[in-house]
Motif scaffolding. Structure first.
Motif, short mmCIF file in Angstrom:
data_model
loop_
_atom_site.label_atom_id
_atom_site.label_comp_id
_atom_site.label_asym_id
_atom_site.label_seq_id
_atom_site.Cartn_x
_atom_site.Cartn_y
_atom_site.Cartn_z
N UNK A 148 0.83 -1.20 0.00
CA UNK A 148 0.00 0.00 0.00
C UNK A 148 0.87 1.26 0.00
N UNK A 149 1.96 1.23 0.73
CA UNK A 149 2.86 2.38 0.77
C UNK A 149 3.49 2.64 -0.60
N UNK A 150 3.82 1.57 -1.30
CA UNK A 150 4.36 1.71 -2.66
C UNK A 150 3.31 2.28 -3.60
N UNK A 151 2.10 1.77 -3.50
CA UNK A 151 1.01 2.26 -4.35
C UNK A 151 0.74 3.74 -4.09
N UNK A 152 0.84 4.15 -2.83
CA UNK A 152 0.61 5.56 -2.47
C UNK A 152 1.64 6.49 -3.10
N UNK A 153 2.78 5.93 -3.51
CA UNK A 153 3.82 6.72 -4.17
C UNK A 153 3.59 6.83 -5.67
N UNK A 154 2.44 6.29 -6.14
CA UNK A 154 2.11 6.40 -7.56
C UNK A 154 2.49 5.20 -8.40
N UNK A 155 2.95 4.13 -7.77
CA UNK A 155 3.32 2.93 -8.50
C UNK A 155 2.07 2.11 -8.83
N UNK A 156 1.97 1.64 -10.07
CA UNK A 156 0.88 0.75 -10.46
C UNK A 156 1.19 -0.65 -9.95
N UNK A 157 0.23 -1.27 -9.25
CA UNK A 157 0.49 -2.54 -8.56
C UNK A 157 -0.41 -3.66 -9.08
N UNK A 158 0.23 -4.72 -9.56
CA UNK A 158 -0.47 -5.97 -9.86
C UNK A 158 -0.04 -7.02 -8.84
N UNK A 159 -1.01 -7.55 -8.11
CA UNK A 159 -0.75 -8.61 -7.13
C UNK A 159 -1.07 -9.95 -7.78
#
Length: 317
Positions: free
Chosen positions: A105-116
């Motif tokens: 979540x912290x990475x996503x908050x930095x604007x990174x697009x996340x695929x789990x």
């Protein structure tokens, strides 16, 4: 599988962003567990194959593959991928669900697009997309097979994987089917961590505590190896079925050859989905598009009749 990916690809093209975002280049971090057993060996192999194929096909794409031996190490690597490698896209196969949710979540908050991939997070707001095998079918199909083969009666023991959302999905689906058969009973269900040695120890405990067991749902082909070793050492002949899972080539070869009567069926769950997830994510982001929120790759019951269609001798898994 090719038809599935064509359908997935079409749906990706239909999922354009409403904004004008389009990266000139994509730096894609891939975070996965280390190759501690055959399935994760397959994950690592397919991830590096995706890096090789995709970087060759797309000059504006850089793929960085990181492997971690535990959840804290994986969380630290996410920060390195963000601050050192400057990734703007992440594909992650979490070591554990709960432990990795906040770091992702912290990475996503930095604007990174996340695929789990596969092992879902405990909060889906921490991700943009989810790609996995069909974990409900992975639990449901073995339970239905066992219920039919055992005539709706008998005592079972279960080995679970690692505490993750996908393991919960599998066990819940398995249990729901067994509950429909009042004369079938799950004696116990303990975590074997998708590991042969751990599964061996869990099965030894079961064999000590239960003097009669009709079948084992090992829920993983590596764990099934440990289970069979424990049964053989104890010289128990009451256990008629050991059902693994994921379609490892050794298990499928045993099924095809019919040289262990306890191995009667399996269920597909290929580690190649990490390749598919990386490819779909990279190509969507290069085109300035989103993936669908959820992409599920079907699982199939494997028996001796169709086992040859799931046997890949050159694969690491």
């Amino acid at each position: 599988m090719n038809n599935v990916l064509r359908i997935i690809g079409a749906s990706v093209l239909a999922c354009s962003l409403n904004t004008s975002w389009a990266a000139e280049s994509v730096t894609l971090g891939v975070s996965i567990p280390t190759a501690t057993h055959s399935f994760t060996s397959g994950i690592v192999w397919w991830a590096n194959k995706a890096k090789q194929d995709l970087e060759k096909a797309h000059p504006d794409l850089k793929v960085i593959v990181k492997t971690a031996a535990n959840a804290p190490e994986q969380a630290n690597q996410l920060q390195d991928l963000l601050t050192v490698n400057k990734m703007n896209t992440l594909v992650i196969f979490p070591f554990e669900s709960a432990t990795l949710t906040k770091p992702v979540a912290q990475v996503k908050d930095k604007g990174v697009y996340v695929t789990v991939v596969d092992r879902g997070l405990t909060d889906t707001k921490a991700q943009d997309a989810y790609v996995a095998g069909d974990n409900t079918a992975f639990g449901k199909l073995p339970a239905e097979y066992l219920a039919k083969t055992m005539g709706g009666k008998g005592d079972l023991v279960v080995l679970r994987g690692i505490p993750t959302t996908l393991d919960n999905e599998r066990f819940d689906a398995f249990s729901a089917v067994i509950k429909q058969h009042p004369e079938m009973k799950i004696l116990d269900a303990k975590y074997g961590n998708w590991n042969r040695d751990d599964a061996f120890k869990v099965m030894q405990d079961y064999l000590t505590r239960y003097k009669h067991i009709d079948a084992v749902w090992a829920a993983d082909d590596d764990m099934a190896v440990g289970v069979l070793k424990a049964i053989d050492q104890a010289k128990r002949d009451d256990i008629k079925i050991v059902f693994g899972g994921a379609g490892a080539k050794g298990a499928i070869k045993t099924l095809m050859d019919g040289n262990d009567p306890r191995i009667q069926a399996n269920v597909s769950y290929s580690p190649k989905f990490i390749y598919d997830a990386i490819k779909l994510t990279a190509e969507a982001r290069l085109a300035g598009k989103d993936l669908p929120a959820k992409t599920i790759i079907p699982s199939v019951l494997i028996t001796k009749d169709n086992a040859k269609d799931f046997y890949f001798p050159d694969s690491p898994f």
